[in-house]
Design a protein around this motif. Structure first.
Motif, PDB file in Angstrom:
ATOM      1  N   HIS A 169       1.005  -1.212   0.096  1.00 19.73           N
ATOM      2  CA  HIS A 169       0.048   0.013  -0.033  1.00 19.73           C
ATOM      3  C   HIS A 169       0.962   1.274  -0.129  1.00 19.73           C
ATOM      4  CE1 HIS A 169      -3.373   2.666   0.833  1.00 19.73           C
ATOM      5  NE2 HIS A 169      -4.179   1.380   0.737  1.00 19.73           N
ATOM      6  N   PRO A 170       0.577   2.057  -0.790  1.00 16.21           N
ATOM      7  CA  PRO A 170       1.510   3.423  -0.948  1.00 16.21           C
ATOM      8  C   PRO A 170       1.646   4.218   0.168  1.00 16.21           C
ATOM      9  CG  PRO A 170      -0.484   3.545  -2.466  1.00 16.21           C
ATOM     10  CD  PRO A 170      -0.261   2.367  -1.986  1.00 16.21           C
ATOM     11  N   GLY A 171       0.568   4.160   0.925  1.00 17.22           N
ATOM     12  CA  GLY A 171       0.334   4.868   2.166  1.00 17.22           C
ATOM     13  C   GLY A 171       1.122   4.742   3.387  1.00 17.22           C
ATOM     14  N   ASN A 214       3.658   7.586   4.803  1.00 14.44           N
ATOM     15  CA  ASN A 214       2.960   7.972   6.254  1.00 14.44           C
ATOM     16  C   ASN A 214       1.591   8.775   5.924  1.00 14.44           C
ATOM     17  OD1 ASN A 214       2.584   8.309   9.055  1.00 14.44           O
ATOM     18  ND2 ASN A 214       4.068  10.000   9.136  1.00 14.44           N
ATOM     19  N   ASP A 215       0.676   8.281   5.073  1.00 13.56           N
ATOM     20  CA  ASP A 215      -0.472   8.934   4.895  1.00 13.56           C
ATOM     21  C   ASP A 215      -1.539   8.938   5.863  1.00 13.56           C
ATOM     22  OD1 ASP A 215      -2.411   9.865   2.633  1.00 13.56           O
ATOM     23  OD2 ASP A 215      -3.244   8.006   3.520  1.00 13.56           O
ATOM     24  N   PRO A 216      -2.206  10.028   6.249  1.00 13.49           N
ATOM     25  CA  PRO A 216      -2.842  10.198   7.327  1.00 13.49           C
ATOM     26  C   PRO A 216      -4.164   9.221   7.234  1.00 13.49           C
ATOM     27  CG  PRO A 216      -2.359  12.344   6.442  1.00 13.49           C
ATOM     28  CD  PRO A 216      -1.792  11.374   5.600  1.00 13.49           C
ATOM     29  N   GLY A 217      -4.677   9.078   6.057  1.00 15.52           N
ATOM     30  CA  GLY A 217      -5.857   8.224   5.915  1.00 15.52           C
ATOM     31  C   GLY A 217      -5.631   6.708   6.027  1.00 15.52           C
ATOM     32  N   PHE A 218      -4.489   6.326   5.579  1.00 11.67           N
ATOM     33  CA  PHE A 218      -4.236   4.952   5.719  1.00 11.67           C
ATOM     34  C   PHE A 218      -3.717   4.826   7.149  1.00 11.67           C
ATOM     35  CE2 PHE A 218      -0.499   1.912   5.659  1.00 11.67           C
ATOM     36  CZ  PHE A 218      -1.069   0.811   5.007  1.00 11.67           C
ATOM     37  N   SER A 219      -3.170   5.581   7.740  1.00  6.35           N
ATOM     38  CA  SER A 219      -2.596   5.647   9.257  1.00  6.35           C
ATOM     39  C   SER A 219      -3.994   5.510  10.110  1.00  6.35           C
ATOM     40  CB  SER A 219      -1.784   6.745  10.002  1.00  6.35           C
ATOM     41  OG  SER A 219      -0.771   6.676   9.067  1.00  6.35           O
ATOM     42  N   ARG A 220      -5.242   6.285   9.849  1.00  2.80           N
ATOM     43  CA  ARG A 220      -6.345   6.235  10.570  1.00  2.80           C
ATOM     44  C   ARG A 220      -7.135   4.720  10.387  1.00  2.80           C
ATOM     45  NH1 ARG A 220      -7.233  11.375   9.212  1.00  2.80           N
ATOM     46  NH2 ARG A 220      -8.286  10.940   7.372  1.00  2.80           N
ATOM     47  N   THR A 258      12.761  -1.011  11.676  1.00  2.00           N
ATOM     48  CA  THR A 258      12.183  -0.064  10.865  1.00  2.00           C
ATOM     49  C   THR A 258      11.817   1.341  11.997  1.00  2.00           C
ATOM     50  OG1 THR A 258      10.353  -1.456  11.086  1.00  2.00           O
ATOM     51  CG2 THR A 258      11.430  -1.062   9.117  1.00  2.00           C
ATOM     52  N   VAL A 259      12.438   1.091  13.233  1.00  2.00           N
ATOM     53  CA  VAL A 259      12.366   2.412  14.245  1.00  2.00           C
ATOM     54  C   VAL A 259      12.719   3.611  13.529  1.00  2.00           C
ATOM     55  CG1 VAL A 259      11.505   0.866  15.958  1.00  2.00           C
ATOM     56  CG2 VAL A 259      13.791   1.675  15.763  1.00  2.00           C
ATOM     57  N   HIS A 260      13.591   3.630  12.660  1.00  2.00           N
ATOM     58  CA  HIS A 260      14.139   4.715  12.169  1.00  2.00           C
ATOM     59  C   HIS A 260      13.524   5.222  11.101  1.00  2.00           C
ATOM     60  CE1 HIS A 260      15.666   1.720   9.641  1.00  2.00           C
ATOM     61  NE2 HIS A 260      16.602   2.312   8.930  1.00  2.00           N
ATOM     62  N   ARG A 261      12.381   4.611  10.768  1.00  2.00           N
ATOM     63  CA  ARG A 261      11.423   5.259   9.779  1.00  2.00           C
ATOM     64  C   ARG A 261      10.184   5.823  10.184  1.00  2.00           C
ATOM     65  NH1 ARG A 261      15.343   4.712   6.198  1.00  2.00           N
ATOM     66  NH2 ARG A 261      16.247   2.947   5.602  1.00  2.00           N
ATOM     67  N   ALA A 262       9.768   7.006   9.606  1.00  2.00           N
ATOM     68  CA  ALA A 262       8.507   7.492   9.890  1.00  2.00           C
ATOM     69  C   ALA A 262       7.368   7.090   9.028  1.00  2.00           C
ATOM     70  CB  ALA A 262       8.537   9.075  10.133  1.00  2.00           C
ATOM     71  N   HIS A 263       7.039   5.806   8.975  1.00  2.00           N
ATOM     72  CA  HIS A 263       5.877   5.541   7.943  1.00  2.00           C
ATOM     73  C   HIS A 263       4.633   5.349   8.809  1.00  2.00           C
ATOM     74  CE1 HIS A 263       9.329   3.244   5.546  1.00  2.00           C
ATOM     75  NE2 HIS A 263       9.491   4.511   5.544  1.00  2.00           N
ATOM     76  N   ALA A 264       3.661   4.872   8.213  1.00  2.00           N
ATOM     77  CA  ALA A 264       2.332   4.868   8.838  1.00  2.00           C
ATOM     78  C   ALA A 264       2.476   3.836   9.988  1.00  2.00           C
ATOM     79  CB  ALA A 264       1.191   4.639   7.800  1.00  2.00           C
ATOM     80  N   ALA A 302       0.279   5.856  12.337  1.00  2.00           N
ATOM     81  CA  ALA A 302      -0.961   5.058  13.038  1.00  2.00           C
ATOM     82  C   ALA A 302      -0.757   5.050  14.582  1.00  2.00           C
ATOM     83  CB  ALA A 302      -0.920   3.455  12.476  1.00  2.00           C
ATOM     84  N   ALA A 303       0.754   4.922  14.866  1.00  2.00           N
ATOM     85  CA  ALA A 303       1.067   4.756  16.382  1.00  2.00           C
ATOM     86  C   ALA A 303       0.525   6.057  17.173  1.00  2.00           C
ATOM     87  CB  ALA A 303       2.299   4.556  16.380  1.00  2.00           C
ATOM     88  N   THR A 304       0.512   7.248  16.424  1.00  2.00           N
ATOM     89  CA  THR A 304       0.407   8.474  17.288  1.00  2.00           C
ATOM     90  C   THR A 304      -1.216   8.435  17.537  1.00  2.00           C
ATOM     91  OG1 THR A 304      -0.217   9.683  15.147  1.00  2.00           O
ATOM     92  CG2 THR A 304       2.139   9.743  16.064  1.00  2.00           C
ATOM     93  N   LEU A 305      -1.820   7.692  16.801  1.00  2.00           N
ATOM     94  CA  LEU A 305      -3.341   7.868  17.365  1.00  2.00           C
ATOM     95  C   LEU A 305      -4.040   6.866  18.250  1.00  2.00           C
ATOM     96  CD1 LEU A 305      -4.428   7.711  13.518  1.00  2.00           C
ATOM     97  CD2 LEU A 305      -4.128   9.549  14.674  1.00  2.00           C
ATOM     98  N   PHE A 306      -3.198   6.173  18.890  1.00  2.00           N
ATOM     99  CA  PHE A 306      -3.415   5.310  20.093  1.00  2.00           C
ATOM    100  C   PHE A 306      -2.963   6.103  21.282  1.00  2.00           C
ATOM    101  CE2 PHE A 306      -2.704   2.344  16.595  1.00  2.00           C
ATOM    102  CZ  PHE A 306      -3.668   1.299  17.288  1.00  2.00           C
ATOM    103  N   GLN A 307      -4.054   5.613  22.406  1.00  2.00           N
ATOM    104  CA  GLN A 307      -3.348   6.267  23.533  1.00  2.00           C
ATOM    105  C   GLN A 307      -2.418   5.448  24.388  1.00  2.00           C
ATOM    106  OE1 GLN A 307      -7.108   6.613  26.153  1.00  2.00           O
ATOM    107  NE2 GLN A 307      -6.145   8.513  26.868  1.00  2.00           N
ATOM    108  N   GLU A 308      -2.443   3.962  24.113  1.00  2.00           N
ATOM    109  CA  GLU A 308      -1.236   3.144  24.600  1.00  2.00           C
ATOM    110  C   GLU A 308      -0.561   2.916  23.502  1.00  2.00           C
ATOM    111  OE1 GLU A 308      -3.316   1.140  28.324  1.00  2.00           O
ATOM    112  OE2 GLU A 308      -4.489   1.239  26.516  1.00  2.00           O
ATOM    113  N   ARG A 309       1.070   3.192  23.763  1.00  2.25           N
ATOM    114  CA  ARG A 309       1.806   2.816  22.763  1.00  2.25           C
ATOM    115  C   ARG A 309       3.095   2.361  23.479  1.00  2.25           C
ATOM    116  NH1 ARG A 309       0.173   8.200  22.609  1.00  2.25           N
ATOM    117  NH2 ARG A 309       1.988   8.862  23.200  1.00  2.25           N
TER     118      ARG A 309
END
Ligand code: ADP
Ligand code: MG
Length: 399
Positions: free
Chosen positions: A123-125, A129-135, A151-157, A162-169
């Motif tokens: 998926h290109p998102g 790091n596409d916001p829609g795909f992340s959601r 892959t922690v050095h990559r800011a991918h979805a 996607a991670a930013t949208l969770f309360q517990e990470r």
């Protein structure tokens, strides 16, 4: 300190949908798994969650399909391998990353069961790091877990957006282990602290090199990057690869840290990588028309002596020669074996880097013969260099 999955009470997981970003980017050949170290390293986290009754949703990438479906890079064979290895009531696979088939599969998932999604990078998102795909990804779970150190050095979805949208990470056990081992190397190395750096592209290694050179007791240089240092030192290197942009920096390092920086005194040289028959030994200067392809016998002896000096810490990144070609692999193979011997004698040995790990296998040095093989190449270097890694920065701090 980051929150780890074991920081939550067990009850929190029962029936909960946990989205785990894993790194199943294993070595494949002809759609078969050749080497599954990364998959095995993710098992403790997956089993921990499944045993507590979580509904475990696993997401990973494999290779570089660049946003389109590449059947040879499907994760289906990995789901099969996982089903053979993991202790869980069921392993399911859904041939998509987002969409109705995925939400249905998640809804049907029972406590303690595992669902593996298809390759995120179909998926290109993902990489943008596409916001829609992340959601859509984030909507699949209630808790986010990162166990994909590679892959922690990559800011991918899947690692960031996607991670930013969770309360517990939360960090999984593999990410926790990688951080602990690399913190130990970076912040509290036992002495003597010996660093071996080879490979190519000083740029990729710059932050780690800076951090390591200042802290180490000895830095053994080899591979392509050694020629930039030799050139900076005024040694003739013939047609060996020199990164001219970094020669002034290498010169500065040699001025400041001369006594701890070791450069190879001899080389295996060839007219070109293809012309293996031209291979010969060169001590000191390399004549014009010749390329350094491996460290020589004397350098191997000097470096081995350094590695066996005491029960300190050893960190290694980057092959010391073009190890993919048998004629130029000996230096790297000998150093890998010296490293295993140092570990056997009590040293804390940590190895990172995709090609370096491949070289370790070529030398038939197994994972039990070193303290830790990092699952992250670029990530381990950036971590050591103190760079901020988006996939770690996003995780919840311990209260
Ligand atoms: P890692 O993936 O472990 O971080 P790098 O990607 O930095 O390591 O470097 C690996 C590559 O460096 C290998 O492909 C190897 O062939 C190359 N290399 C090592 N020594 C030399 C050399 N003397 N000349 C050209 N390439 C080299
Ligand atoms: Mg590499």
């Amino acid at each position: 300190m980051k929150q780890v999955i074991s920081d939550l009470p067990d009850e929190r997981y029962a029936g909960t949908r946990v989205l785990v970003r894993v790194d199943f980017n294993v070595a494949m050949k002809d759609a078969r798994i050749r080497e599954d170290y990364r998959l095995r390293q993710a098992l403790p986290t997956i089993e921990y969650l499944a045993q507590r009754g979580a509904r475990v949703i696993l997401a990973s990438h494999l290779g570089k399909p660049k946003g389109t479906v590449v059947p040879a890079l499907s994760l289906r064979p990995i789901a099969d391998r996982l089903a053979q290895t993991v202790r869980a009531s069921a392993v399911k696979f859904v041939p998509d990353v987002i969409g109705a088939s995925v939400t249905d599969a998640v809804a049907a998932l029972k406590s303690g069961e595992i669902l593996l999604l298809e390759n995120l990078r179909f998926h290109p998102g993902e990489e943008s790091n596409d916001p829609g795909f992340s959601r859509q990804l984030a909507a699949l779970g209630d808790i986010y877990v990162s166990d994909a150190f590679g892959t922690v050095h990559r800011a991918h979805a899947s690692t960031y957006g996607a991670a930013t949208l969770f309360q517990e990470r939360l960090a999984g056990f593999l990410v926790q282990k990688e951080m602990e081992v690399l913190d130990q190397v970076r912040d509290h190395p036992t002495r003597p602290f010996t660093v071996v750096v080879g490979g190519i592209k000083i740029k990729d290694k710059l932050s780690a090199l800076k951090a390591l050179i200042s802290k180490a007791d000895a830095v053994l240089l080899g591979g392509g990057i050694a020629y930039s240092f030799l050139a900076a030192d005024g040694v003739a290197v013939g047609d060996s690869p020199v990164e001219h942009d970094y020669v002034p920096w290498a010169k500065e390092m040699l001025t400041r840290y001369r006594e701890k920086l070791l450069l190879p005194e001899d080389h295996v040289v060839a007219k070109s990588l293809e012309d293996r028959g031209s291979m010969r030994h060169a001590h000191g200067a390399i004549p014009p028309g010749w390329k350094g392809c491996d460290i020589g016998r004397d350098a191997v002896l000097t470096y081995t002596h350094e590695l066996l000096r005491g029960r300190g810490t050893i960190f290694w990144n980057g092959p010391l020669g073009v190890f993919e070609v048998d004629e130029f692999a000996e230096g790297t193979v000998d150093i890998a074996r010296a490293m295993a011997l140092a570990h056997w004698r009590g040293a804390f040995t940590v190895i990172g880097g995709g090609d370096t790990v491949a070289a370790l296998h070529k030398a038939e040095v197994w994972e039990t013969e070193v303290t830790h093989i990092s699952t992250g190449g670029g990530a381990s270097l950036q971590y050591i260099g103190g760079d901020e890694l988006p996939g770690i920065a996003v995780l919840t701090e311990k209260p």
